[in-house]
Each structure stands twice: as structure tokens, then as C-alpha cells.
Write an enzyme that holds these catalytic residues in place. Structure first.
Site, PDB file in Angstrom:
ATOM      1  N   THR A 254       0.851  -1.186   0.000  1.00  0.00           N
ATOM      2  CA  THR A 254       0.000   0.000   0.000  1.00  0.00           C
ATOM      3  C   THR A 254       0.888   1.237   0.000  1.00  0.00           C
ATOM      4  O   THR A 254       1.815   1.345   0.805  1.00  0.00           O
ATOM      5  CB  THR A 254      -0.943   0.028   1.214  1.00  0.00           C
ATOM      6  OG1 THR A 254      -1.871  -1.053   1.103  1.00  0.00           O
ATOM      7  CG2 THR A 254      -1.726   1.339   1.266  1.00  0.00           C
ATOM      8  N   PHE A 256       1.226   5.114   0.702  1.00  0.00           N
ATOM      9  CA  PHE A 256       0.636   6.167   1.522  1.00  0.00           C
ATOM     10  C   PHE A 256       1.197   7.520   1.105  1.00  0.00           C
ATOM     11  O   PHE A 256       2.337   7.617   0.638  1.00  0.00           O
ATOM     12  CB  PHE A 256       0.962   5.945   3.003  1.00  0.00           C
ATOM     13  CG  PHE A 256       0.218   4.799   3.639  1.00  0.00           C
ATOM     14  CD1 PHE A 256      -0.927   5.029   4.392  1.00  0.00           C
ATOM     15  CD2 PHE A 256       0.662   3.499   3.489  1.00  0.00           C
ATOM     16  CE1 PHE A 256      -1.608   3.981   4.986  1.00  0.00           C
ATOM     17  CE2 PHE A 256      -0.013   2.437   4.075  1.00  0.00           C
ATOM     18  CZ  PHE A 256      -1.157   2.682   4.824  1.00  0.00           C
TER      19      PHE A 256
END
Length: 355
Positions: A254, A256
Site C-alpha cells: 500500500t 501512503f
């Protein structure tokens, strides 16, 4: 080998490390006072990038790169705390992947501030309740995080840094796998474990909740329930882990964004995030992207989202390599802006190269 002699040498080195760390922190405290007097931000991403690059290049080993950077992450975190306490908002509660991203990026020296939703993270930074925010923007399995994109359009904050967090998912339950009847988790982990769930728990009911931490809380109450969460969730629960690394993609990551109110200076290896809306005509997107080709600018991501101002109108999000102050990037953006109904630079920040 005289082990006692080696231990004595280690003790001597440790004493010198402590002396030098305190000397470094004192210099950091003085820098913090200077920043305060000149109204400058405490966290400077371009300086962080240059420091970490220099340390990596100067490291002869045997200490590996990741261990070196982890040590310095905490050193820099302690120095920031001495300069001025810094708060970083994230979508909570504690134990979520966003919480882990804050700790991995900023270390334990910052105040990690949980918020109930991504939009609340933006509001906390925008209002000054938090210095920075950590928000997920895209995942290698599930794609972009739409609430983050929507908030980037409407908010006045800037993207000031990016951080890539490897995502490993675990199955927690008080009972054995064959007795699980329902599974709690956030929608993103469910999407990242489709193959595992189909192969091992196809008859279980999947129940979406607001966070993986909340999933753990609910699964604790039922003997035939389970939760999908990360390793950090176990720190806040006694629920046993019955399956590890159940994500379908072994390189499940992921990305960010760190959001703040400052503008970064160029670091020498940057990325710029943009959003723009086009007039409705044939070939509009093709023409809009032409300036990037003409100025030899690489695009690493493009995504569309419906505009909330009208039906079937879309906003495009793009990441390009380079800083907005670079001459070629500035020229390309100027040309693109002329063809747009809306154009916004979301921020320029040091690029992270995934190892």
C-alpha cells in the site's frame, strides 16, 4: 577468542554511541529553535531523503541497508521530538495499517493521532489539529483508495511525502479453521485475500467493518468468528493467529501519502501529483497528455474519478516524475492547464524507490 574482551570493546563503543547521539540531538534542538524563529516546518522531506541516501552510500557493512535505515528512523524521530513535538493523524483506531505506516515512516517519537475517517485526517491537518496526516492512496492489489482521491480534490493540504508499506495479512480466530462461520475485516483486506478465502473459507460470511482493529474486537466475542488483520493488530488483542501471510499477492504493497501544509523544495529525485478536469470534447485526454511526451516527462499513475459537480464528468489524477519547479515539469503543467476546466498541483515530494 576472548569473549570478555570483545564485550568490553562493545561496552566502550556503546558509551561512545550514547555520547554522540546526545551530541547529535543537541544540534537538532538548536536547529529546531532556528526553525521556530524563522517559521519553518520541523519535518523536511527533501533533507530526510538526502540524509538517508548519503547514509546508504556511506555504509560499508556488515550492517544491512534496512537495519541501518530503521535505526536512523528512530534517531531522526527522537531528534524531531526534541525540536518540537509533532503530531501525525491517521485513520484509526490503533493497530491499523495506517497506524503502522505512521510508526514505520516517522518512528515512535511522534504523536500518532487516530481519526475516525480519511476525511477527518484531512480536516485535522487543514485545521492545524495535526501537523501531518498519513493516508493510503493506492494498493498493488486493490488499486486506488477513492476517499483519499476525493479529499485531495477538495482540501487545501499538500502531499509532502510518500511511503510504501508491505502489507501482510493474518487470520485470527479463537477456533479452528473448519469451524469459522463468519469473518470480519475492512473491505481492502477482503479484496487482497480473495483466492485464500475462496480456497479455504468459501462458506464463511464476510462482514465488512470500519477497520481491522474493529474486526479483531468483534471476532473476540464469537467462538466461530475470525478477523483478517495485520501483525500489529495482535499487539492490541489476545486472539490467536491461525494463518499467516494469507494475501494473494506476495508483493502486496500500500502506498501512503503524507499530507501537510508546507511546500517542499526539490530533492533531486521527486514525484509530483496532479489532478485535472477536461472540457468534454473528442480527444481531450489524448491532447492533455501530449505536453508530458513533448517534455520527456514520465507518468507513473493516472486514474479517473467522477466529479461531484455534475453527471458523467470526471477528474483525472496523475503522478509524474520531477518537481513542479523543474523547468520541464513547469512548462508541461502550464501547457496542460490551458486545456483544463480545473487543474491542481497536489504536491511535489521525494520519490520512494521500492527495494
Amino acid at each position: 577468542m576472548d569473549i570478555e574482551k570483545l564485550r568490553t570493546e562493545i561496552d566502550s563503543i556503546d558509551s561512545e554511541i550514547i555520547r554522540l547521539l546526545n551530541q547529535r540531538c543537541e544540534l537538532g534542538r538548536r536547529i529546531g529553535a532556528w526553525k521556530h524563529e524563522n517559521n519553518l516546518p520541523i519535518y523536511v522531506p527533501e533533507r530526510e531523503r538526502q540524509l538517508l541516501d548519503r547514509l546508504t552510500a556511506a555504509n560499508p557493512g556488515p550492517l544491512d541497508r534496512d537495519s541501518l535505515l530503521a535505526i536512523y528512523r528512530e534517531i531522526m524521530s527522537a531528534a524531531i521530538k526534541l525540536e518540537r513535538p509533532v503530531s501525525v493523524a491517521y485513520m484509526g483506531p490503533q493497530g491499523t495499517f495506517s497506524h503502522l505506516a505512521v510508526l514505520e515512516k516517522f518512528g515512535r517519537g511522534v504523536n500518532a493521532q487516530p481519526e475516525s475517517a480519511i476525511s477527518d485526517v484531512f480536516r485535522a491537518v487543514e485545521s492545524g489539529r495535526a501537523d501531518y496526516g498519513m493516508v493510503p492512496v493506492e494498493n498493488t492489489t486493490e488499486g486506488v483508495v477513492n476517499p483519499t482521491l476525493d479529499s485531495l480534490v477538495s482540501s487545501n493540504v499538500k502531499a509532502v511525502a510518500e511511503f510504501n508499506l508491505p502489507i501482510h495479512l493474518f487470520l485470527y480466530s479463537a477456533g479452528p479453521l473448519e469451524e469459522i462461520r463468519c469473518i470480519y475485516s475492512h473491505p481492502q483486506p477482503f479484496g487482497q485475500c480473495r483466492e485464500y478465502l475462496q480456497a479455504n473459507l468459501r462458506h464463511a460470511t464476510l462482514i465488512e467493518v470500519t477497520s481491522t482493529t474493529r474486526a479483531m474486537e468483534l471476532a473476540e466475542r464469537e467462538s466461530d468468528a475470525a478477523a483478517i488483520a495485520g501483525a500489529m493488530a495482535h499487539e492490541h488483542s489476545d486472539l490467536p493467529c491461525i494463518a499467516e501471510n494469507i494475501e494473494d499477492n506476495s508483493r502486496n504493497i500500500t502506498r501512503f501519502l503524507v499530507i501537510g501544509r508546507q511546500e517542499n523544495k526539490p530533492s533531486g529525485d521527486d514525484k509530483t501529483s496532479l489532478c485535472f478536469a477536461l472540457h468534454d470534447r473528442a480527444g481531450a485526454l489524448y491532447d492533455a497528455l501530449r505536453p508530458f511526451r513533448n517534455h520527456n516527462i514520465s507518468m507513473t499513475m493516472i486514474e479517473s474519478r467522477p466529479l461531484k459537480s455534475g453527471n458523467w464528468e470526471y477528474c483525472f489524477f496523475a503522478d509524474i516524475l520531477g518537481h513542479k519547479e523543474d523547468p520541464e515539469v513547469a512548462a508541461a503543467c502550464s501547457e496542460l492547464k490551458q486545456d483544463c476546466a480545473m487543474f491542481k498541483v497536489l504536491g511535489s515530494y521525494p520519490r520512494v524507490i521500492q527495494q
